[in-house]
Each structure stands twice: as structure tokens, then as C-alpha cells.
Motif scaffolding. Structure first.
Motif, PDB file in Angstrom:
ATOM      1  N   LYS A   1       0.825  -1.214   0.000  1.00 30.66           N
ATOM      2  CA  LYS A   1       0.000   0.000   0.000  1.00 30.66           C
ATOM      3  C   LYS A   1       0.861   1.268   0.000  1.00 30.66           C
ATOM      4  O   LYS A   1       0.568   2.237  -0.703  1.00 30.66           O
ATOM      5  CB  LYS A   1      -0.925  -0.002   1.222  1.00 30.66           C
ATOM      6  CG  LYS A   1      -2.076  -0.981   1.108  1.00 30.66           C
ATOM      7  CD  LYS A   1      -2.941  -0.939   2.366  1.00 30.66           C
ATOM      8  CE  LYS A   1      -4.123  -1.892   2.246  1.00 30.66           C
ATOM      9  NZ  LYS A   1      -4.945  -1.903   3.473  1.00 30.66           N
ATOM     10  N   ASN A   2       1.943   1.241   0.796  1.00 30.45           N
ATOM     11  CA  ASN A   2       2.821   2.423   0.858  1.00 30.45           C
ATOM     12  C   ASN A   2       3.475   2.705  -0.492  1.00 30.45           C
ATOM     13  O   ASN A   2       3.531   3.858  -0.955  1.00 30.45           O
ATOM     14  CB  ASN A   2       3.901   2.228   1.924  1.00 30.45           C
ATOM     15  CG  ASN A   2       3.341   2.313   3.337  1.00 30.45           C
ATOM     16  OD1 ASN A   2       2.269   2.890   3.555  1.00 30.45           O
ATOM     17  ND2 ASN A   2       4.056   1.757   4.300  1.00 30.45           N
ATOM     18  N   GLU A   3       3.989   1.639  -1.117  1.00 32.44           N
ATOM     19  CA  GLU A   3       4.661   1.815  -2.399  1.00 32.44           C
ATOM     20  C   GLU A   3       3.668   2.200  -3.492  1.00 32.44           C
ATOM     21  O   GLU A   3       3.968   3.024  -4.374  1.00 32.44           O
ATOM     22  CB  GLU A   3       5.400   0.527  -2.786  1.00 32.44           C
ATOM     23  CG  GLU A   3       6.561   0.179  -1.859  1.00 32.44           C
ATOM     24  CD  GLU A   3       7.560   1.319  -1.727  1.00 32.44           C
ATOM     25  OE1 GLU A   3       7.946   1.922  -2.768  1.00 32.44           O
ATOM     26  OE2 GLU A   3       7.943   1.648  -0.585  1.00 32.44           O
TER      27      GLU A   3
ATOM     28  N   GLU B   1       0.917   3.876  -3.058  1.00 31.44           N
ATOM     29  CA  GLU B   1       0.517   5.261  -2.799  1.00 31.44           C
ATOM     30  C   GLU B   1       1.567   6.237  -3.336  1.00 31.44           C
ATOM     31  O   GLU B   1       1.232   7.276  -3.936  1.00 31.44           O
ATOM     32  CB  GLU B   1       0.325   5.459  -1.294  1.00 31.44           C
ATOM     33  CG  GLU B   1      -0.252   6.818  -0.924  1.00 31.44           C
ATOM     34  CD  GLU B   1      -0.496   6.951   0.558  1.00 31.44           C
ATOM     35  OE1 GLU B   1      -0.507   8.096   1.037  1.00 31.44           O
ATOM     36  OE2 GLU B   1      -0.667   5.917   1.243  1.00 31.44           O
ATOM     37  N   LYS B   2       2.839   5.908  -3.168  1.00 33.05           N
ATOM     38  CA  LYS B   2       3.911   6.760  -3.694  1.00 33.05           C
ATOM     39  C   LYS B   2       3.830   6.845  -5.211  1.00 33.05           C
ATOM     40  O   LYS B   2       3.973   7.925  -5.814  1.00 33.05           O
ATOM     41  CB  LYS B   2       5.286   6.202  -3.294  1.00 33.05           C
ATOM     42  CG  LYS B   2       5.626   6.336  -1.823  1.00 33.05           C
ATOM     43  CD  LYS B   2       6.991   5.704  -1.541  1.00 33.05           C
ATOM     44  CE  LYS B   2       7.294   5.683  -0.058  1.00 33.05           C
ATOM     45  NZ  LYS B   2       8.593   5.020   0.203  1.00 33.05           N
ATOM     46  N   THR B   3       3.615   5.682  -5.836  1.00 33.61           N
ATOM     47  CA  THR B   3       3.548   5.644  -7.309  1.00 33.61           C
ATOM     48  C   THR B   3       2.373   6.461  -7.826  1.00 33.61           C
ATOM     49  O   THR B   3       2.505   7.264  -8.773  1.00 33.61           O
ATOM     50  CB  THR B   3       3.437   4.186  -7.788  1.00 33.61           C
ATOM     51  OG1 THR B   3       4.599   3.467  -7.346  1.00 33.61           O
ATOM     52  CG2 THR B   3       3.350   4.117  -9.306  1.00 33.61           C
ATOM     53  N   LEU B   4       1.238   6.259  -7.229  1.00 34.00           N
ATOM     54  CA  LEU B   4       0.021   6.959  -7.683  1.00 34.00           C
ATOM     55  C   LEU B   4       0.117   8.468  -7.481  1.00 34.00           C
ATOM     56  O   LEU B   4      -0.427   9.259  -8.266  1.00 34.00           O
ATOM     57  CB  LEU B   4      -1.203   6.411  -6.938  1.00 34.00           C
ATOM     58  CG  LEU B   4      -1.589   4.957  -7.250  1.00 34.00           C
ATOM     59  CD1 LEU B   4      -2.733   4.506  -6.350  1.00 34.00           C
ATOM     60  CD2 LEU B   4      -1.997   4.814  -8.725  1.00 34.00           C
ATOM     61  N   SER B   5       0.826   8.895  -6.454  1.00 36.87           N
ATOM     62  CA  SER B   5       0.911  10.342  -6.173  1.00 36.87           C
ATOM     63  C   SER B   5       1.730  11.093  -7.223  1.00 36.87           C
ATOM     64  O   SER B   5       1.602  12.312  -7.370  1.00 36.87           O
ATOM     65  CB  SER B   5       1.529  10.567  -4.788  1.00 36.87           C
ATOM     66  OG  SER B   5       2.874  10.128  -4.760  1.00 36.87           O
ATOM     67  N   THR B   6       2.571  10.401  -7.968  1.00 39.99           N
ATOM     68  CA  THR B   6       3.421  11.070  -8.982  1.00 39.99           C
ATOM     69  C   THR B   6       3.005  10.727 -10.410  1.00 39.99           C
ATOM     70  O   THR B   6       3.640  11.152 -11.361  1.00 39.99           O
ATOM     71  CB  THR B   6       4.886  10.657  -8.776  1.00 39.99           C
ATOM     72  OG1 THR B   6       5.018   9.242  -8.880  1.00 39.99           O
ATOM     73  CG2 THR B   6       5.386  11.107  -7.406  1.00 39.99           C
ATOM     74  N   TRP B   7       1.969   9.941 -10.568  1.00 37.56           N
ATOM     75  CA  TRP B   7       1.539   9.510 -11.910  1.00 37.56           C
ATOM     76  C   TRP B   7       0.459  10.474 -12.386  1.00 37.56           C
ATOM     77  O   TRP B   7      -0.683  10.422 -11.944  1.00 37.56           O
ATOM     78  CB  TRP B   7       0.998   8.076 -11.840  1.00 37.56           C
ATOM     79  CG  TRP B   7       0.930   7.391 -13.175  1.00 37.56           C
ATOM     80  CD1 TRP B   7       0.697   7.960 -14.386  1.00 37.56           C
ATOM     81  CD2 TRP B   7       1.110   5.995 -13.421  1.00 37.56           C
ATOM     82  NE1 TRP B   7       0.724   7.040 -15.381  1.00 37.56           N
ATOM     83  CE2 TRP B   7       0.981   5.794 -14.812  1.00 37.56           C
ATOM     84  CE3 TRP B   7       1.391   4.891 -12.617  1.00 37.56           C
ATOM     85  CZ2 TRP B   7       1.101   4.535 -15.406  1.00 37.56           C
ATOM     86  CZ3 TRP B   7       1.505   3.657 -13.217  1.00 37.56           C
ATOM     87  CH2 TRP B   7       1.363   3.478 -14.602  1.00 37.56           C
ATOM     88  N   LYS B   8       0.844  11.339 -13.329  1.00 42.94           N
ATOM     89  CA  LYS B   8      -0.053  12.431 -13.757  1.00 42.94           C
ATOM     90  C   LYS B   8      -1.115  11.985 -14.765  1.00 42.94           C
ATOM     91  O   LYS B   8      -2.236  12.471 -14.733  1.00 42.94           O
ATOM     92  CB  LYS B   8       0.780  13.561 -14.374  1.00 42.94           C
ATOM     93  CG  LYS B   8       1.854  14.120 -13.441  1.00 42.94           C
ATOM     94  CD  LYS B   8       1.240  14.693 -12.164  1.00 42.94           C
ATOM     95  CE  LYS B   8       2.314  15.306 -11.266  1.00 42.94           C
ATOM     96  NZ  LYS B   8       1.734  15.781  -9.982  1.00 42.94           N
TER      97      LYS B   8
ATOM     98  N   GLU C   1      -5.853   3.052 -11.377  1.00 41.83           N
ATOM     99  CA  GLU C   1      -5.644   2.785  -9.938  1.00 41.83           C
ATOM    100  C   GLU C   1      -6.191   1.424  -9.544  1.00 41.83           C
ATOM    101  O   GLU C   1      -5.551   0.661  -8.804  1.00 41.83           O
ATOM    102  CB  GLU C   1      -6.308   3.888  -9.112  1.00 41.83           C
ATOM    103  CG  GLU C   1      -6.061   3.729  -7.613  1.00 41.83           C
ATOM    104  CD  GLU C   1      -6.600   4.914  -6.818  1.00 41.83           C
ATOM    105  OE1 GLU C   1      -6.793   4.744  -5.593  1.00 41.83           O
ATOM    106  OE2 GLU C   1      -6.830   5.996  -7.403  1.00 41.83           O
TER     107      GLU C   1
END
Length: 434
Positions: free
Chosen positions: A357-359, A361-368, A375
């Protein structure tokens, strides 16, 4: 976590020793709390009866826990450890489980098949539950012991035959008369054996009790105890015809009931059967009484023969009970192994899922420019990867929970993945207890 048993019984200690280490049933809180406060002990139940004193406990340090409980018994009762040690036994793991199952099923009792011990263990467990000294493991363990004992009594005849002289008399009477509810018992003598046999007859439904004794006051006291009727000794043969069952145990040195006496009584009874039980030594009733029509006479040797036969029958039934216990031990071991395995599986899944979940979340936060369903698809992808990675170790852990070296696998997985006990594990333990 291991179950341990430390104690002594009629097999290892005299009455004198057992009395010294007995716990008062009305003062169990103090010793129970003292046991669970021992550094090595986490749960405890104390069983204290006239024939045994045992402590059931859980520990992660088997040798240390057993030594500490032995020391507790000596210190609590102010007995030297050297005096007490030779009388103590200590079991752990499968041996401890087997021992308690056998005790609850009365296979370890002085009289195999007696029913009192199960009630005594239930009472002891009740104190532990009340004072919160038993937990997940002992709660399940004692409930399992109760169900094993019930199964033994249901599936075997371990308690179906008389193994005392006084109760053997009742058993024979039932064979002769069938129903006892319309029968009257006459006690000739007012000693302990007569009193005990009378209690058995009353418990089995006899209609009335008459008592005669050379000392009339003693006959009156015993008759009052059983709500019966006292008869003066000199009136015995005037009243004998009213009795269906005659139980005699006096201190006479000669026969007090003879064939001619009984022949007259049978005529007065219009040949209705009579059962005479002579438990006196020397005998009170002439053996020739047995030759009188419709009269049945048993003496002490006859009754002891019945008891010996019944004890042999119980020994055969005990073999069936041992097989039941073997089966139940395997089932309980599977459950107790899962106490170690299941929380580890839960913790392992939680650890991997947290990382996933942590990883993610990081990926999704920078994927424009993520597609509309991106998702959801990434969630499914990462879940699938984690499940495939965890399948082999979880399968191996489950397999060890069915009889392998659970402790080695659990310790290895916890060390490799730095797993800590958490709320999820505690919840799972609670579910296991249910």
C-alpha cells in the motif's frame, strides 16, 4: 507456549503429604494469583482434591516453569523442597495434555470411572476463570478436557458397573427385582457399611428403610437420618416379612438369621422373593438360607467377586477410553500449534500489505496521466504479486501447524521479516479461542 503440569496424587504421595500441600477451596484467589505472578508462568489453574494436588500452567520456559512451580508448592506450604520433590511429577507438551485428559476421564483415579473428579476439575477451573488466571490456552484446554471426559463416559461403559461392596449390593438387587421403587430395605445393624449401602439404595429409589440394632437409640438415629422406621432388635422376626431386601452387618459371633426363620417369613410373604445381603465377618446369616425357595443370599465373598468382575470390565473399557484420548490429543495439538502459526501468517500478510500500500501510494501520487481504471488495475496487480509471493511460505507454515516443527518455522519467519505481535494477531487469537 507450552502446557505444563506439576503435582502429586495418591499414586505418588501418602495422605500425610497430600494434606500438607492441599489448597483450601474457599481461599483459591491468593495461590492462583501467586502462580501467575511467577516470571515464567502466564496462565494457571490449581486442582486440589483429597487424592491429588496439581497445577496446570502455560510457559515459554519449560524447565524453568516446572522448577518454579515446584518451588512455589514447597514455599507456599512451608515444606522443604527436598521433602516434597520425591512425591512430585511434572509433564509438558503431549504428556501434560494426556495426563489431564486421563484425570478428567477418571482413568487416573483411585477407582477408575468414578464421576467426582470431573466436577472437581470444573470447580477448580471456575476459580481460575473468576480470578482471571486462565487465558486463551488453558480455557480451551480445560474445555477440551471436559468434552473428552464426556465422550469417554458416553462411548464406553467405564462407569456402568459397581466397584464398591455397598454399591454391588444395589446392583444385585436391581438384577433380582428390576425396579426398586416399591421395595423396602431392612438394615440389621447400624454400622458404617450398613449406612453407606442404605444411601446407595435410597439413591436408587427404594420406597422405605427400616433399621434394627441391639442398641435401639443407634437404630433410631440412623432411621431418622433416612426418614425410616426403627425396630427393636427383639422384634426382628416379627417385622422381617415387611422387608424385600435385608442387609445385615452386626458384630455377632454366631448366625442370627437361620433357614427356619426365613422359611416362616417367606410363608408370611406368600412366596414373594427376598434378597439377603450378609456383609458381616463373621457372617450373620446361615448360608443354608440360600436354599429356601424364592430367597437369594449373597455374602461378602460373593459381593467382592462381583466387584472384581466389574473392575476387570472397567479395565477393558479403559482401553477404549485411552484410544479416544489418543485421538483427542491429536486434535488439540493441531489447535495449539495453530496458536503459533495463525498469528504469524496474519502478521506476515499485514507486513506485505502495508509495504504494498505504501509503495502503491507513492507511485500513484506522482503519476499524472493515469488512465481512469489505472488505480484499480494497479491495486489488483500488486495484490496478485503479494499473494503469489506469500503462497509458498504460508503453505509451509500451515503444514507445520499440522504436526511439524512449528516453533522453528515460526521463529524463522518472524526473524526474517521482523514481525511483531499486533492488534490483528490478537484478534485472530480471540477468534481461535471462540
Amino acid at each position: 507456549m507450552e502446557i505444563i503440569v506439576v503435582g502429586l496424587s495418591h499414586k505418588t504421595a501418602s495422605v500425610d503429604i497430600r494434606e500438607k500441600v492441599a489448597f483450601s477451596p474457599t481461599q483459591m484467589e491468593k495461590p492462583l494469583r501467586a502462580v501467575v505472578e511467577l516470571p515464567e508462568i502466564t496462565e494457571a489453574v490449581i486442582v486440589s482434591t483429597c487424592n491429588r494436588v496439581e497445577i496446570y500452567a502455560t510457559t515459554r520456559d519449560i524447565a524453568g516453569g516446572m522448577a518454579r512451580v515446584k518451588r512455589f508448592l514447597a514455599d507456599y506450604h512451608t515444606i522443604s523442597a527436598d521433602t516434597l520433590e520425591p512425591h512430585l511429577y511434572a509433564h509438558h507438551g503431549e504428556a501434560a495434555i494426556r495426563h489431564v485428559f486421563r484425570v478428567a476421564a477418571s482413568l487416573d483415579s483411585m477407582v477408575v470411572g468414578e464421576p467426582q473428579i470431573l466436577g472437581q476439575i470444573k470447580t477448580s477451573y471456575g476459580y481460575a476463570a473468576e480470578f482471571k488466571t486462565s487465558g486463551i490456552i488453558l480455557n480451551r484446554f480445560l474445555h477440551k478436557a471436559f468434552s473428552v471426559a464426556k465422550r469417554v463416559r458416553t462411548e464406553t461403559k467405564i462407569a456402568s458397573s459397581a466397584v464398591s461392596v455397598s454399591f454391588a449390593a444395589v446392583e444385585l438387587a436391581r438384577k433380582i427385582f428390576g425396579e426398586l421403587s416399591d421395595k423396602t430395605v431392612l438394615l440389621v445393624g447400624a454400622g458404617e457399611m450398613c449406612e453407606l449401602a442404605a444411601k446407595h439404595f435410597i439413591n436408587n429409589g427404594v420406597r422405605g428403610v427400616m433399621v434394627t440394632n441391639r442398641t435401639f437409640e443407634r437404630a433410631e438415629r440412623l432411621a431418622e437420618e433416612f426418614e425410616g422406621k426403627a425396630i427393636r432388635f427383639e422384634d426382628l422376626f416379627d417385622q422381617l416379612h415387611k422387608a424385600d431386601i435385608v442387609l445385615s452387618s452386626t458384630g455377632a459371633t454366631h448366625f442370627i438369621i437361620k433357614p427356619k426363620d426365613v422359611e416362616e417369613v417367606i410363608r408370611r410373604r406368600k412366596l414373594k422373593p427376598m434378597f439377603f445381603i450378609d456383609i458381616a465377618v463373621p457372617r450373620d446369616i446361615d448360608p443354608k438360607v440360600n436354599d429356601v425357595e424364592n430367597v437369594y443370599l449373597y455374602d461378602m465373598d460373593d459381593l467382592q467377586g462381583v466387584v472384581a468382575s466389574n473392575l476387570q470390565q472397567r479395565a477393558e473399557e479403559a482401553k477404549k477410553a485411552e484410544a479416544i484420548i489418543d485421538e483427542e490429543i491429536g486434535q488439540f495439538y493441531k489447535w495449539i500449534s495453530n496458536l503459533e502459526v495463525t498469528p504469524t501468517i496474519v502478521a506476515l500478510r499485514s507486513k506485505f500489505d502495508e509495504i504494498r500500500k505504501n509503495e502503491l501510494e507513492k507511485t500513484l501520487s506522482t503519476w499524472k496521466d493515469l488512465p481512469p481504471d489505472g488505480e484499480k488495475r494497479l491495486e489488483a496487480l500488486t495484490n496478485a504479486i503479494v499473494n503469489k509471493l506469500l503462497h509458498p511460505p504460508i503453505a509451509a507454515l500451515k503444514k507445520t501447524g499440522q504436526g511439524g516443527r512449528t516453533d522453528l518455522y515460526v521463529d524463522a519467519v518472524r526473524a526474517l521479516f521482523d514481525l511483531q505481535t499486533g492488534a490483528a494477531e490478537e484478534t485472530e487469537l480471540g477468534e481461535l479461542e471462540e
